[in-house]
Design an enzyme around this catalytic site. Structure first.
Site, PDB file in Angstrom:
ATOM      1  N   HIS A  67     -31.634 -23.375  18.446  1.00  0.00           N
ATOM      2  CA  HIS A  67     -31.714 -22.874  19.826  1.00  0.00           C
ATOM      3  C   HIS A  67     -32.388 -21.509  19.941  1.00  0.00           C
ATOM      4  CE1 HIS A  67     -28.300 -20.433  18.608  1.00  0.00           C
ATOM      5  NE2 HIS A  67     -28.474 -19.727  19.709  1.00  0.00           N
ATOM      6  N   HIS A  82     -34.914 -17.280  22.824  1.00  0.00           N
ATOM      7  CA  HIS A  82     -33.642 -18.004  22.934  1.00  0.00           C
ATOM      8  C   HIS A  82     -33.841 -19.172  23.890  1.00  0.00           C
ATOM      9  CE1 HIS A  82     -29.402 -18.765  23.665  1.00  0.00           C
ATOM     10  NE2 HIS A  82     -29.130 -17.969  22.643  1.00  0.00           N
TER      11      HIS A  82
END
Length: 160
Positions: A67, A82
């Protein structure tokens, strides 16, 4: 080197890691990002799940869940990308990691492929903050937001 070259501030350009809409970091609903706790930056609302290197440098962190990626550019900027908010909770489902820690990358190299529809179906926001974690080391970190971007388009300009 000319007489005044020593006084010029070098500008480092950080490209968009994804195709989509670049927005102000203030539009991110997570205060860790919107309050610039981790550093200054922008965010991209991605149109597809391919994340690319935003500059030449070295991958410093690849989260095992896929992620998020951290890298240090050749100019020393520490960049965190992110993908989505709270997507760590997906435990890697829908993320295909293409990069490795310690890997040298060129701007535009593929780092992660993510299934945005799977992320959205799981109830997560896919907005992707791009943060300069060592913002305090620079005199200026300026996001160039409110526009559509392709991977590599400059979204942050940093001055030493």
């Amino acid at each position: 080197m000319g007489l005044f070259d020593a006084f010029k501030k070098k500008v480092t350009e950080i490209g968009s890691p994804m195709k989509g809409r670049c927005v102000s970091i203030k539009e991110v609903s997570d205060p860790t990002f919107s309050d610039e706790v981790l550093g200054q930056g922008v965010a991209v609302i991605p149109e597809d799940g391919r994340m690319y290197a935003p500059a030449d440098g070295v991958i410093t962190t690849v989260f095992p869940t896929g992620h998020a990626v951290g890298m240090t550019t050749e100019d020393g900027a520490e960049v965190l990308i992110h993908l989505g908010l709270d997507t760590v909770a997906m435990k890697g489902e829908g993320f295909d990691i293409k990069a490795a820690e310690g890997q040298k990358v060129q701007k535009g190299d593929l780092l992660i492929e993510a299934d945005l529809e799977k992320i959205k179906a799981a109830g997560y926001d896919v907005i992707t903050p791009i943060v300069i974690c060592n913002s305090a080391d620079y005199s200026s970190v300026v996001g160039i937001a409110d526009r559509d971007v392709n991977p590599g388009d400059t979204v942050i300009e940093i001055k030493k």
